[in-house]
Write a protein that holds these residues in place. Structure first.
Motif: not given
Lengths: 113, 112
Positions: A64, A56-59, A48, A78, A66, A50
């Motif tokens: 994920e 908040l980034v989801k991969g 992921l 996770k 933050e 940013y």
């Protein structure tokens, strides 16, 4: 100069438990931040990133992270570890004024059945 | 269609011999990088390139040289290999901006 610190070179979790891998960065300007995963005898794959959009980034694979500017952190999480998550994880930083990436020293994740 | 390939994948060489590693990309990306990976050190940048014939040193460039005569190829040369250069070498490419790196599969080099 940019730098990345990954706390804990080895992390062990039980299958189904929360995964938390820590990354702190130093940067004088807002950075781009990345997490990569490396499975044995393979290259690194992007999990992921940013890039100053949502904090908040989801991969992939349910991970994920933050971005917390006040803490200069970008921790990877996770909710429930799977055996297939066992790998080495690298945090990396890049400023938006250059194209060099600076990597942490990596965290090896072990998942205990 | 990996987009980036490294050759050879494995190599054993003797101290003092020259060695060249090749990184080939089909993405037409401007930026290419060579890293070495060693236990406890993570990935350390050796050299990088911003375009054809445009290269610069990274943090561990001593004993290494690079060349980029075509967009698609970035060569890393160890002029006279030493045991301290035993490592796994990774090539990476990026389009720049907010894009991350794409890594090759690595070359495991052993200098005996």
């Amino acid at each position: 100069a940019q730098s990345v610190t990954q706390l804990g070179s080895h992390v062990s979790v039980s299958e189904g438990a929360l995964v938390l891998l820590r990354c702190n960065y130093s940067s004088s300007v807002p950075p781009y931040l990345f997490w990569y995963v490396q499975y044995p005898n393979q290259g690194l794959q992007l999990l992921l990133k940013y890039t100053s959009a949502a904090t908040l980034v989801k991969g992939i694979n349910g991970f994920e992270a933050e971005f917390k500017k006040s803490e200069t952190s970008f921790h990877l999480t996770k909710p429930s570890a799977h055996m297939s998550d066992a790998a080495e994880y690298f945090c990396a930083v890049r400023t938006n004024t250059g194209n060099q990436f600076y990597f942490g020293t990596g965290t090896s994740l072990t998942v205990i059945p | 269609d990996a987009g980036i390939t490294q050759s050879p994948r494995h190599k054993v060489t003797e101290t003092g011999t020259p060695v060249t590693l090749r990184c080939h990309q089909t993405e037409n990306h401007r930026y290419m990088y060579w890293y070495r990976q060693d236990p406890g050190h993570g990935l350390r940048l050796i050299h990088y390139s911003y375009g054809v014939k445009d290269t610069d040193k990274g943090e561990v460039s001593d004993g290494y040289s690079v060349s980029r005569s075509k967009t698609e190829d970035f060569l890393l040369t160890l002029e006279s290999a030493t045991s301290s250069q035993t490592s796994v070498y990774f090539c990476a490419i990026t389009a720049g901006g907010g894009w991350g790196y794409t890594f090759g599969s690595g070359t495991r080099l052993t200098v005996v």
